[in-house]
Write a protein that holds these residues in place. Structure first.
Motif, PDB file in Angstrom:
ATOM      1  N   PRO A  21       1.086  -1.502  -0.037  1.00 52.42           N
ATOM      2  CA  PRO A  21      -0.031  -0.138   0.065  1.00 52.42           C
ATOM      3  C   PRO A  21       0.636   1.034   0.512  1.00 52.42           C
ATOM      4  O   PRO A  21       2.102   1.308   0.932  1.00 52.42           O
ATOM      5  N   GLU A  22       0.590   1.822  -0.951  1.00 57.12           N
ATOM      6  CA  GLU A  22       0.704   3.317  -0.914  1.00 57.12           C
ATOM      7  C   GLU A  22       1.157   4.274   1.297  1.00 57.12           C
ATOM      8  O   GLU A  22      -0.431   3.967   0.937  1.00 57.12           O
ATOM      9  N   ARG A  23       1.953   5.319   1.529  1.00 57.61           N
ATOM     10  CA  ARG A  23       1.452   5.395   2.406  1.00 57.61           C
ATOM     11  C   ARG A  23       0.777   7.030   2.449  1.00 57.61           C
ATOM     12  O   ARG A  23       1.735   7.418   1.359  1.00 57.61           O
ATOM     13  N   GLN A  24      -0.069   7.084   2.961  1.00 53.88           N
ATOM     14  CA  GLN A  24      -0.787   8.689   2.945  1.00 53.88           C
ATOM     15  C   GLN A  24      -0.483   9.578   4.024  1.00 53.88           C
ATOM     16  O   GLN A  24      -0.909   9.037   4.981  1.00 53.88           O
ATOM     17  N   PRO A  25      -0.713  10.867   3.394  1.00 53.85           N
ATOM     18  CA  PRO A  25      -0.220  11.262   4.970  1.00 53.85           C
ATOM     19  C   PRO A  25      -1.397  11.558   6.337  1.00 53.85           C
ATOM     20  O   PRO A  25      -2.306  11.585   5.584  1.00 53.85           O
ATOM     21  N   TYR A  26      -1.220  11.173   7.040  1.00 55.07           N
ATOM     22  CA  TYR A  26      -2.043  11.664   8.186  1.00 55.07           C
ATOM     23  C   TYR A  26      -2.779  12.735   8.402  1.00 55.07           C
ATOM     24  O   TYR A  26      -2.171  13.636   8.716  1.00 55.07           O
ATOM     25  N   HIS A  27      -4.198  12.319   8.511  1.00 55.53           N
ATOM     26  CA  HIS A  27      -5.272  13.220   9.187  1.00 55.53           C
ATOM     27  C   HIS A  27      -6.299  12.870  10.170  1.00 55.53           C
ATOM     28  O   HIS A  27      -6.973  12.115  10.258  1.00 55.53           O
ATOM     29  N   GLY A 147      10.609  19.352  15.226  1.00 55.72           N
ATOM     30  CA  GLY A 147      11.459  19.639  15.222  1.00 55.72           C
ATOM     31  C   GLY A 147      12.794  19.489  14.135  1.00 55.72           C
ATOM     32  O   GLY A 147      14.038  20.811  14.233  1.00 55.72           O
ATOM     33  N   ILE A 148      12.002  19.711  13.167  1.00 58.64           N
ATOM     34  CA  ILE A 148      12.706  19.729  11.574  1.00 58.64           C
ATOM     35  C   ILE A 148      12.645  21.211  10.639  1.00 58.64           C
ATOM     36  O   ILE A 148      12.969  21.348   9.600  1.00 58.64           O
ATOM     37  N   GLY A 149      11.585  21.678  11.426  1.00 65.47           N
ATOM     38  CA  GLY A 149      10.665  22.832  10.557  1.00 65.47           C
ATOM     39  C   GLY A 149      10.031  22.391   9.517  1.00 65.47           C
ATOM     40  O   GLY A 149       9.613  22.036   8.593  1.00 65.47           O
ATOM     41  N   TRP A 150       9.571  23.427   9.168  1.00 67.26           N
ATOM     42  CA  TRP A 150       8.242  23.668   8.305  1.00 67.26           C
ATOM     43  C   TRP A 150       9.030  23.215   6.545  1.00 67.26           C
ATOM     44  O   TRP A 150       8.688  22.263   6.036  1.00 67.26           O
ATOM     45  N   GLN A 151      10.697  23.809   6.358  1.00 66.11           N
ATOM     46  CA  GLN A 151      10.825  23.083   4.723  1.00 66.11           C
ATOM     47  C   GLN A 151      10.890  21.530   5.144  1.00 66.11           C
ATOM     48  O   GLN A 151      10.584  21.526   3.986  1.00 66.11           O
ATOM     49  N   CYS A 152      11.930  21.272   6.044  1.00 62.63           N
ATOM     50  CA  CYS A 152      11.887  19.971   6.141  1.00 62.63           C
ATOM     51  C   CYS A 152      11.086  18.702   6.030  1.00 62.63           C
ATOM     52  O   CYS A 152      11.013  17.020   5.354  1.00 62.63           O
ATOM     53  N   ASN A 153       9.408  19.308   6.398  1.00 61.64           N
ATOM     54  CA  ASN A 153       8.457  18.610   7.032  1.00 61.64           C
ATOM     55  C   ASN A 153       7.707  18.687   5.317  1.00 61.64           C
ATOM     56  O   ASN A 153       7.421  17.821   5.205  1.00 61.64           O
ATOM     57  N   MET A 154       7.910  19.794   5.132  1.00 55.47           N
ATOM     58  CA  MET A 154       7.215  19.535   3.175  1.00 55.47           C
ATOM     59  C   MET A 154       8.127  19.136   2.033  1.00 55.47           C
ATOM     60  O   MET A 154       8.417  18.401   1.488  1.00 55.47           O
ATOM     61  N   ASP A 155       9.895  18.931   2.726  1.00 58.60           N
ATOM     62  CA  ASP A 155      10.589  18.446   1.604  1.00 58.60           C
ATOM     63  C   ASP A 155       9.878  16.736   1.848  1.00 58.60           C
ATOM     64  O   ASP A 155       9.701  15.926   0.679  1.00 58.60           O
ATOM     65  N   ARG A 156      10.425  16.468   3.447  1.00 56.73           N
ATOM     66  CA  ARG A 156       9.673  15.132   3.773  1.00 56.73           C
ATOM     67  C   ARG A 156       8.150  14.459   2.720  1.00 56.73           C
ATOM     68  O   ARG A 156       8.180  13.446   2.661  1.00 56.73           O
ATOM     69  N   GLN A 157       7.394  15.679   2.645  1.00 50.91           N
ATOM     70  CA  GLN A 157       5.809  15.638   2.354  1.00 50.91           C
ATOM     71  C   GLN A 157       6.210  15.363   0.988  1.00 50.91           C
ATOM     72  O   GLN A 157       5.101  13.861  -0.278  1.00 50.91           O
ATOM     73  N   SER A 158       6.869  15.511  -0.168  1.00 50.30           N
ATOM     74  CA  SER A 158       6.647  15.749  -1.230  1.00 50.30           C
ATOM     75  C   SER A 158       7.232  14.405  -1.452  1.00 50.30           C
ATOM     76  O   SER A 158       7.099  14.050  -2.692  1.00 50.30           O
ATOM     77  N   ARG A 159       8.117  14.205  -1.154  1.00 52.85           N
ATOM     78  CA  ARG A 159       8.773  12.444  -1.026  1.00 52.85           C
ATOM     79  C   ARG A 159       7.904  11.114  -1.012  1.00 52.85           C
ATOM     80  O   ARG A 159       8.648  10.198  -1.083  1.00 52.85           O
ATOM     81  N   GLY A 160       6.900  11.980   0.060  1.00 53.87           N
ATOM     82  CA  GLY A 160       5.788  10.527   0.753  1.00 53.87           C
ATOM     83  C   GLY A 160       6.158  10.245   1.759  1.00 53.87           C
ATOM     84  O   GLY A 160       5.899   8.867   2.040  1.00 53.87           O
ATOM     85  N   ILE A 161       7.321  11.188   2.294  1.00 51.06           N
ATOM     86  CA  ILE A 161       7.606  10.382   3.667  1.00 51.06           C
ATOM     87  C   ILE A 161       6.355  10.980   4.374  1.00 51.06           C
ATOM     88  O   ILE A 161       6.439  12.389   4.612  1.00 51.06           O
TER      89      ILE A 161
END
Length: 173
Positions: A21-27, A147-161
């Protein structure tokens, strides 16, 4: 941890597909209140749900506030800058709650959260550490790694993590 669907093909035995299964962001579940807004994922006084954050907030609230402000501002102001302004207001006037209550209002607006237990400024004036802890937990429960801030969260989200949501231990009814 599951390999991505692109990597699954090279690990699958010949002729057998791997259904990963593909991982989806948690809401968190949308639980509407009487006026159509969502409830907070944790209560105002549930500080013991995250004892490490509770300790940091009690000892140095500017750190917690800076992390919250960076996520709420979507990275336009850094954690350090927001925390420094908060610390200066706290040190010179003692009224940092007037600054932080606006971020609570902005957070509520971004996530359609109800205004409880009372008006945002009163929550921050009378219960500043609890309010900061609740806002921190809310963002954390919505999948942000604080702990990692906005930009790193967005980078992770764009990579699907995505960060796994915080789940309460034990059975509750």
């Amino acid at each position: 941890m599951y390999p991505s669907s692109q990597d699954a093909a090279k690990y699958a035995p010949q002729g057998y597909p791997m259904n990963i299964p593909e991982r989806q962001p948690y809401h968190p579940p949308y639980i509407p209140s009487a006026n159509g807004t969502a409830k907070w994922s944790t209560g105002l006084c549930h500080c013991c749900d995250d004892p490490a954050n509770c300790l940091v907030t009690c000892m140095c609230p500017c750190v917690t506030f800076g992390q919250i402000a960076e996520i709420v501002n979507k990275g336009s102001i850094s954690c350090a800058a927001s925390g420094a302004v908060y610390g200066l207001l706290l040190g010179f006037t003692g009224l940092s709650c007037l600054y932080s209550c606006f971020y609570r209002s902005r957070l509520r607006g971004q996530h359609d959260l109800e205004e409880e237990p009372c008006v945002d400024c009163l929550v921050h004036f009378f219960c500043e550490p609890c309010a900061l802890c609740q806002e921190y937990r809310e963002l954390k429960n919505r999948g942000f790694d604080m702990g990692i801030g906005w930009q790193c969260n967005m980078d992770r989200q764009s990579r699907g993590i995505t960060v796994a949501p915080a789940v309460a231990s034990g059975m509750k009814r």
